[in-house]
Motif scaffolding. Structure first.
Motif, PDB file in Angstrom:
ATOM      1  N   THR A  77       0.832  -1.202   0.000  1.00  0.00           N
ATOM      2  CA  THR A  77       0.000   0.000   0.000  1.00  0.00           C
ATOM      3  C   THR A  77       0.869   1.256   0.000  1.00  0.00           C
ATOM      4  N   MET A  78       1.964   1.232   0.732  1.00  0.00           N
ATOM      5  CA  MET A  78       2.865   2.391   0.725  1.00  0.00           C
ATOM      6  C   MET A  78       3.524   2.550  -0.641  1.00  0.00           C
ATOM      7  N   ALA A  79       3.737   1.447  -1.356  1.00  0.00           N
ATOM      8  CA  ALA A  79       4.380   1.504  -2.673  1.00  0.00           C
ATOM      9  C   ALA A  79       3.408   1.875  -3.790  1.00  0.00           C
ATOM     10  N   ALA A  80       2.128   1.625  -3.608  1.00  0.00           N
ATOM     11  CA  ALA A  80       1.149   1.916  -4.657  1.00  0.00           C
ATOM     12  C   ALA A  80       1.016   3.423  -4.866  1.00  0.00           C
ATOM     13  N   PRO A  81       0.933   3.881  -6.098  1.00  0.00           N
ATOM     14  CA  PRO A  81       0.761   5.317  -6.337  1.00  0.00           C
ATOM     15  C   PRO A  81      -0.500   5.896  -5.706  1.00  0.00           C
ATOM     16  N   VAL A  82      -1.574   5.100  -5.661  1.00  0.00           N
ATOM     17  CA  VAL A  82      -2.853   5.551  -5.106  1.00  0.00           C
ATOM     18  C   VAL A  82      -3.490   4.382  -4.362  1.00  0.00           C
ATOM     19  N   THR A  83      -4.118   4.694  -3.245  1.00  0.00           N
ATOM     20  CA  THR A  83      -4.990   3.720  -2.581  1.00  0.00           C
ATOM     21  C   THR A  83      -6.377   4.336  -2.495  1.00  0.00           C
ATOM     22  N   ALA A  84      -7.338   3.673  -3.112  1.00  0.00           N
ATOM     23  CA  ALA A  84      -8.723   4.136  -3.039  1.00  0.00           C
ATOM     24  C   ALA A  84      -9.372   3.538  -1.790  1.00  0.00           C
ATOM     25  N   ILE A  85      -9.860   4.420  -0.923  1.00  0.00           N
ATOM     26  CA  ILE A  85     -10.714   3.965   0.174  1.00  0.00           C
ATOM     27  C   ILE A  85     -12.134   4.006  -0.364  1.00  0.00           C
ATOM     28  N   VAL A  86     -12.679   2.842  -0.608  1.00  0.00           N
ATOM     29  CA  VAL A  86     -14.060   2.756  -1.101  1.00  0.00           C
ATOM     30  C   VAL A  86     -14.964   2.758   0.128  1.00  0.00           C
ATOM     31  N   GLY A  87     -15.672   3.851   0.300  1.00  0.00           N
ATOM     32  CA  GLY A  87     -16.557   4.001   1.437  1.00  0.00           C
ATOM     33  C   GLY A  87     -18.015   3.959   1.019  1.00  0.00           C
ATOM     34  N   MET A  88     -18.877   4.057   2.032  1.00  0.00           N
ATOM     35  CA  MET A  88     -20.325   4.024   1.763  1.00  0.00           C
ATOM     36  C   MET A  88     -21.004   5.023   2.684  1.00  0.00           C
ATOM     37  N   ASP A  89     -21.857   5.828   2.103  1.00  0.00           N
ATOM     38  CA  ASP A  89     -22.644   6.761   2.905  1.00  0.00           C
ATOM     39  C   ASP A  89     -23.885   6.024   3.389  1.00  0.00           C
ATOM     40  N   VAL A  90     -23.930   5.770   4.694  1.00  0.00           N
ATOM     41  CA  VAL A  90     -25.053   5.030   5.267  1.00  0.00           C
ATOM     42  C   VAL A  90     -26.346   5.831   5.153  1.00  0.00           C
ATOM     43  N   HIS A  91     -26.238   7.139   5.020  1.00  0.00           N
ATOM     44  CA  HIS A  91     -27.417   7.991   4.808  1.00  0.00           C
ATOM     45  C   HIS A  91     -27.530   8.392   3.343  1.00  0.00           C
ATOM     46  N   PHE A  92     -27.293   7.421   2.486  1.00  0.00           N
ATOM     47  CA  PHE A  92     -27.393   7.610   1.033  1.00  0.00           C
ATOM     48  C   PHE A  92     -28.723   8.201   0.613  1.00  0.00           C
ATOM     49  N   PHE A  93     -29.761   7.962   1.412  1.00  0.00           N
ATOM     50  CA  PHE A  93     -31.116   8.408   1.037  1.00  0.00           C
ATOM     51  C   PHE A  93     -31.208   9.925   0.910  1.00  0.00           C
ATOM     52  N   ALA A 157      -9.951   8.266  10.767  1.00  0.00           N
ATOM     53  CA  ALA A 157      -8.915   9.055  10.101  1.00  0.00           C
ATOM     54  C   ALA A 157      -9.431   9.810   8.882  1.00  0.00           C
ATOM     55  N   PHE A 158     -10.386   9.217   8.160  1.00  0.00           N
ATOM     56  CA  PHE A 158     -10.784   9.789   6.876  1.00  0.00           C
ATOM     57  C   PHE A 158     -12.256  10.203   6.789  1.00  0.00           C
ATOM     58  N   PHE A 159     -13.113   9.693   7.656  1.00  0.00           N
ATOM     59  CA  PHE A 159     -14.540   9.978   7.538  1.00  0.00           C
ATOM     60  C   PHE A 159     -15.141  10.527   8.828  1.00  0.00           C
ATOM     61  N   ALA A 160     -14.315  11.022   9.728  1.00  0.00           N
ATOM     62  CA  ALA A 160     -14.819  11.527  11.012  1.00  0.00           C
ATOM     63  C   ALA A 160     -15.848  12.634  10.797  1.00  0.00           C
ATOM     64  N   GLY A 161     -16.932  12.585  11.573  1.00  0.00           N
ATOM     65  CA  GLY A 161     -17.964  13.613  11.488  1.00  0.00           C
ATOM     66  C   GLY A 161     -18.897  13.478  10.310  1.00  0.00           C
ATOM     67  N   THR A 162     -18.829  12.332   9.605  1.00  0.00           N
ATOM     68  CA  THR A 162     -19.706  12.117   8.452  1.00  0.00           C
ATOM     69  C   THR A 162     -20.539  10.858   8.680  1.00  0.00           C
ATOM     70  N   THR A 163     -21.422  10.558   7.745  1.00  0.00           N
ATOM     71  CA  THR A 163     -22.192   9.315   7.781  1.00  0.00           C
ATOM     72  C   THR A 163     -21.583   8.276   6.839  1.00  0.00           C
ATOM     73  N   VAL A 164     -20.318   8.468   6.481  1.00  0.00           N
ATOM     74  CA  VAL A 164     -19.606   7.548   5.594  1.00  0.00           C
ATOM     75  C   VAL A 164     -18.782   6.576   6.419  1.00  0.00           C
ATOM     76  N   LYS A 165     -18.795   5.305   5.998  1.00  0.00           N
ATOM     77  CA  LYS A 165     -17.982   4.258   6.606  1.00  0.00           C
ATOM     78  C   LYS A 165     -17.195   3.560   5.500  1.00  0.00           C
ATOM     79  N   SER A 166     -16.037   3.027   5.883  1.00  0.00           N
ATOM     80  CA  SER A 166     -15.197   2.336   4.899  1.00  0.00           C
ATOM     81  C   SER A 166     -15.763   0.957   4.572  1.00  0.00           C
TER      82      SER A 166
END
Length: 196
Positions: A77-93, A157-166
């Motif tokens: 992961t440190m060697a990869a140019p990009v790491t996509a964190i695929v998350g989901m908004d639990v309040h997608f509605f 680390a990346f979604f604090a304060g949101t309705t998104v989870k990894s």
């Protein structure tokens, strides 16, 4: 609908591999935008599109991600140019008035219990994450999808304060094909499928 030719099928499926080793070739932001602009057209239930993606590219962001990873996933992961964190908004509605304007789809979901919303978001963001991988291959990038991380740490680390989870992580870049092992077997149609 027309059929994708054999070359396209090879690119997306038959010749595509999961990569663990990466060439130092950078991935440009324009490529990530192109990738998303393809992936966004994949189908989801009621067009809910719950996926949210953080493309982790900078050294600072990679260092923020590093302590969230299982030991076996750190080096690649440190060697990869990009790491996509695929998350989901639990309040997608909340986006459904925009995404599904021909019905009151928000009313179908907004009062459901949180575990049910999370299950729906997980299912549909997983679909979208697979579209991201296909889109990445379509624009010339290789993929290394993985679990093996602490969801709670990533969320903090990346979604604090949101309705998104990894949901899952996917390394992106140009894989080092010289370090691939032979392709693992797959189940045959007869082993995996039933026509009734």
């Amino acid at each position: 609908m027309s059929q994708l030719n054999a070359e396209g099928q090879d690119l997306l499926f038959r010749n595509a591999r999961t990569h663990f080793h990466w060439l130092p070739t950078p991935v440009e932001d324009a490529e990530l935008r192109q990738l998303y602009d393809l992936a966004k057209f994949g189908a989801t239930s009621a067009n809910m599109c719950p996926m949210r993606v953080v493309f982790v590219k900078s050294k600072e962001a990679k260092e923020k991600l590093k302590p969230c990873l299982d030991a076996g996933n750190v080096d690649k992961t440190m060697a990869a140019p990009v790491t996509a964190i695929v998350g989901m908004d639990v309040h997608f509605f909340e986006q459904l008035p925009k995404l599904y304007p021909h019905a009151d789809a928000k009313a179908w979901f907004k009062d459901l219990p949180e575990p049910v919303l999370e299950m729906i978001a997980l299912r549909n963001s997983s679909l979208q994450g697979a579209y991201v991988m296909l889109a990445a291959r379509a624009v010339g990038l290789d993929c290394g999808p993985m679990s093996g991380f602490d969801n709670a740490k990533v969320d903090a680390a990346f979604f604090a304060g949101t309705t998104v989870k990894s949901n899952f992580l996917c390394n992106l870049g140009h894989g080092d094909a010289s370090r691939l092992h032979p392709r693992s077997p797959r189940l045959t149609f007869e082993e995996a499928c039933t026509v009734v």
